[in-house]
Design a protein around this motif. Sequence first.
Motif, short mmCIF file in Angstrom:
data_model
loop_
_atom_site.label_atom_id
_atom_site.label_comp_id
_atom_site.label_asym_id
_atom_site.label_seq_id
_atom_site.Cartn_x
_atom_site.Cartn_y
_atom_site.Cartn_z
N PRO A 159 0.83 -1.17 -0.02
CA PRO A 159 -0.09 0.10 0.18
C PRO A 159 0.77 1.20 -0.04
N ILE A 160 0.17 2.06 -0.58
CA ILE A 160 0.95 3.51 -0.77
C ILE A 160 1.13 4.19 0.54
N SER A 161 2.08 4.93 0.94
CA SER A 161 2.16 5.83 2.18
C SER A 161 1.14 6.81 2.35
N SER A 162 0.40 6.81 3.62
CA SER A 162 -0.39 7.77 3.87
C SER A 162 -0.01 9.07 4.13
N SER A 163 1.30 9.47 4.16
CA SER A 163 1.94 10.79 4.44
C SER A 163 2.58 11.09 3.03
N LEU A 164 3.21 10.11 2.36
CA LEU A 164 3.88 10.83 1.38
C LEU A 164 3.23 10.78 -0.23
N PRO A 165 3.11 11.80 -0.92
CA PRO A 165 2.33 11.67 -2.08
C PRO A 165 3.16 10.87 -3.03
N ILE A 166 2.39 10.41 -4.04
CA ILE A 166 2.77 9.74 -5.26
C ILE A 166 3.19 10.54 -6.21
N SER A 167 4.55 10.31 -6.85
CA SER A 167 5.05 10.91 -7.83
C SER A 167 4.97 10.03 -9.23
N ILE A 168 4.46 10.42 -10.16
CA ILE A 168 4.47 9.45 -11.37
C ILE A 168 4.60 10.49 -12.54
N GLU A 169 5.49 10.18 -13.72
CA GLU A 169 5.68 11.12 -14.73
C GLU A 169 4.27 11.43 -15.45
N GLY A 170 3.91 12.79 -15.69
CA GLY A 170 2.85 12.87 -16.33
C GLY A 170 1.51 13.53 -15.40
#
Length: 461
Positions: A159-170
């Motif tokens: 699962p993605i982190s609840s505190s760090l945003p996801i960075s995906i190109e575009g």
Amino acid sequence: MEEKVSGCKHVLMVPYPSQGHINPMLQFSKRLCSKGVRVTMLTTIFISNSMHLQSSSLLGSVHLDFISDGYDEGGFAEAASVETYLSRMEEVGSKSLREFIKKQSSSDEGIDCVVYDPLVIWVLDVAKELGLMGAAFFTQMCAVNYIYYHVYHGLLKVPISSSLPISIEGLPLLHFKDAPPFVSDPAFYPAYFELVVKQFSNIHKADLLLVNSFYKLEDQVVDAMSKVCPVLTIGPTVPSFHLDKTIPNDRDNVLNLFELDSSPISWLKQKPAQSVIYVSFGSMVCFSSHQMEEIAFALIQTGFNFLWVIPDFHTKNLSEEMGKKIEACGRGLIVNWTPQLEVLSNDAVGCFFTHCGWNSTLEALCLGVPMVALPQWTDQPTNAKFVEDVWKVGIRMKEDENGIVRRDEIQSCIRVVMEKELGREMRINAKKWKDLAVEAVTQGGTSDHNINEFIKNLKKS
Ligand code: UDX
């Protein structure tokens, strides 16, 4: 003049059997038919029985046929769990699809290409086993598919982190609340998590990847994804009639899985311009009674007219008392299912209070209607993020600490869109997206060009 195909080719469309996935496939089918391609759309025997449809019947120019998914009597509701439904659908569906294609090829209506929703990946395996061209048609936005692509290839840990945003190109930075819940909380949705991520497991075998979006709407995502997984935007699959009025309205040629009530159209005609809130949460979202009460109170308190779609599976969650209050206020109309495109095209509609399903989002964008967003699950939170922060055509409501969106929040968001300067700007932006959508699908536009590319590939098959 439309570019026509000489020597009619036959495409078999296989949607995931639910309203939000059938609609874009059907509209795409109609577009192909208008360019001289023969199209058969294959759905389930359960759908055919519940809608009293005949095999090989015509829906406008599109042929309809049906196969078993193993749940002919009760459909999805008959299955003990999502897992059971999906695995039986794959087992029985693959067998019935293989038989169907073989039967067709022994007639003079053999299939040249299978277009499938990657949520039913086994369709591609059957097509390839039988030596046919196979094209994936992603019916959700490109950005969401690109997120799943990252998860499948281990580029995004879940699962993605609840505190760090996801960075995906575009894509814009996505916070926890903006990501599809299948990746923010995969343990809660194990079967759906597997379904969306597995879409990419056999995608290398597909001859083309099509997406129900248009280039200018998601240019950065399309460019980024195309570097690793080339996609062709062929949307929006909103019927041309509603976009540019060049094709006659074929309102009867839709597959409504719910009983349609067209009375709101005459009701809307009597209302002043931009005076009505259109409220619909698609074909699957089911709110708690508490949430329904908050929505109902808010709608009454705004003082605006409102048209609220509550499909029969959901009506039990609106109490009798609230139903009476709505009736007494004299400004609200509740219906089971409406011709949504006609509703959104009506000048009386001032905003769309929506769950941000991808079809509803695209339809609102393409018809220039600003949105008030209450996303719930699957792709909806990500769609809402784009609606608010990228396309700037709507506002997303905030939940309280118990996960309920309170009446004051609902009222205030509706007022922003209906009455405030920000709402006026959203309407102007929505009009801009509407024009760009029309540009994409008219002759020479990006989506029209990509559809012609698909047809050229068909001719080679
Ligand atoms: C589902 C998912 O929930 C959605 O997030 C995903 O993107 C597609 O599959 P659904 O929830 O039904 O779809 O929402 P949506 O994608 O908005 O599709 C609903 C469709 O039903 C739209 O095409 C809409 O025009 C149509 N509709 C809805 C009607 O025709 N009449 C109605 O009264 C309500």
